[in-house]
Design an enzyme around this catalytic site. Structure first.
Site, PDB file in Angstrom:
ATOM      1  N   GLU A  73      -3.322  -4.211  -3.381  1.00 46.16           N
ATOM      2  CA  GLU A  73      -3.723  -4.737  -4.582  1.00 46.16           C
ATOM      3  C   GLU A  73      -3.731  -4.167  -5.575  1.00 46.16           C
ATOM      4  O   GLU A  73      -3.366  -4.546  -7.074  1.00 46.16           O
ATOM      5  CB  GLU A  73      -5.494  -5.178  -4.438  1.00 46.16           C
ATOM      6  CG  GLU A  73      -5.206  -6.254  -3.337  1.00 46.16           C
ATOM      7  CD  GLU A  73      -5.641  -5.677  -1.854  1.00 46.16           C
ATOM      8  OE1 GLU A  73      -4.945  -4.398  -1.624  1.00 46.16           O
ATOM      9  OE2 GLU A  73      -6.379  -6.210  -1.200  1.00 46.16           O
ATOM     10  N   ASN A 119       0.764  -1.363  -0.090  1.00 42.53           N
ATOM     11  CA  ASN A 119       0.003  -0.149   0.069  1.00 42.53           C
ATOM     12  C   ASN A 119       0.807   1.247   0.011  1.00 42.53           C
ATOM     13  O   ASN A 119       1.867   1.272   0.658  1.00 42.53           O
ATOM     14  CB  ASN A 119      -0.948  -0.027   1.195  1.00 42.53           C
ATOM     15  CG  ASN A 119      -0.291  -0.268   2.549  1.00 42.53           C
ATOM     16  OD1 ASN A 119       0.576  -0.922   2.746  1.00 42.53           O
ATOM     17  ND2 ASN A 119      -0.916   0.404   3.506  1.00 42.53           N
ATOM     18  N   CYS A 129      -4.136   0.891  -2.360  1.00 42.78           N
ATOM     19  CA  CYS A 129      -4.134  -0.411  -1.745  1.00 42.78           C
ATOM     20  C   CYS A 129      -2.976  -1.121  -2.378  1.00 42.78           C
ATOM     21  O   CYS A 129      -2.447  -1.097  -3.595  1.00 42.78           O
ATOM     22  CB  CYS A 129      -5.592  -1.246  -1.891  1.00 42.78           C
ATOM     23  SG  CYS A 129      -6.659  -0.635  -0.662  1.00 42.78           S
TER      24      CYS A 129
HETATM   25  N1  THU Z   1      -5.253  -1.561   2.561  1.00 50.67           N
HETATM   26  C1  THU Z   1      -4.810  -2.142   1.379  1.00 50.67           C
HETATM   27  O1  THU Z   1      -3.797  -2.127   1.061  1.00 50.67           O
HETATM   28  N2  THU Z   1      -5.610  -3.239   1.037  1.00 50.67           N
HETATM   29  C2  THU Z   1      -6.655  -3.689   1.559  1.00 50.67           C
HETATM   30  O2  THU Z   1      -7.265  -4.671   0.866  1.00 50.67           O
HETATM   31  C3  THU Z   1      -7.227  -3.233   2.757  1.00 50.67           C
HETATM   32  C4  THU Z   1      -6.736  -1.851   3.051  1.00 50.67           C
HETATM   33  C5  THU Z   1      -4.536  -0.358   3.159  1.00 50.67           C
HETATM   34  C6  THU Z   1      -5.091   1.028   2.823  1.00 50.67           C
HETATM   35  C7  THU Z   1      -4.654   1.770   3.672  1.00 50.67           C
HETATM   36  O3  THU Z   1      -3.220   2.245   3.331  1.00 50.67           O
HETATM   37  C8  THU Z   1      -4.442   0.758   4.787  1.00 50.67           C
HETATM   38  O4  THU Z   1      -4.367  -0.429   4.476  1.00 50.67           O
HETATM   39  C9  THU Z   1      -5.431   1.110   5.859  1.00 50.67           C
HETATM   40  O5  THU Z   1      -6.730   1.180   5.369  1.00 50.67           O
END
Ligand code: THU
Length: 133
Positions: free
Chosen positions: A60, A47, A58
């Site tokens: 992903e 992320n 994110c």
């Molecule tokens: N986050 C992800 O990278 N992937 C997910 O599927 C859930 C949330 C990250 C976004 C943000 O930087 C942190 O987690 C907190 O929400």
């Protein structure tokens, strides 16, 4: 660890490693994602947050960008973890993103074991719906 012959622990280890490269100064919550591609590649992502919180990327998102930057293909196995290496669920938006690139048969290591994307995002809207229109 899931009980089939696929090296899920190896994939989780790659997700955990890339979580260490997350840029998460606002939430402090690191995420790493790793997936096997149908040509044998492994793609990863972490992320990347932003001072404008809503445009956070994110893990992903980075993984899917890497998938295409490396020549595309279909995702077959996926896992994402937090900074402690614990398996977490992909958020709602990212379930849609994963469905686009792995379809209903993509295997996802979830908090309740390995499950197909068809169970993680049931009755998904996807590219086939557009093709039928
Ligand atoms: N986050 C992800 O990278 N992937 C997910 O599927 C859930 C949330 C990250 C976004 C943000 O930087 C942190 O987690 C907190 O929400």
């Amino acid at each position: 660890m899931p009980g089939d012959e696929f090296d899920w622990e190896g994939l989780r280890a790659q997700a955990h490693a890339i979580a260490g490269r997350a840029y998460a100064p606002y939430s402090g919550y690191r995420v790493g994602a790793a997936a096997l591609v149908d040509d044998g590649r492994v793609v990863v992502g972490c992320n990347v947050e932003n001072a404008a919180y809503g445009v956070t990327l994110c893990a992903e998102c980075g993984l899917v960008s890497s998938l295409h930057a490396g020549g595309a293909g279909r995702l077959t196995h996926f896992v994402c973890v937090n900074g402690d290496g614990a398996v977490i669920m992909p958020c709602g938006r990212c379930r849609q993103l994963l469905f686009e690139h792995g379809g209903p048969d993509l295997l996802v290591w979830t908090v309740s074991g390995v499950r197909p994307m068809a169970e993680v995002l049931p009755d998904a809207f996807g590219p086939d719906d557009l093709a039928r229109a």
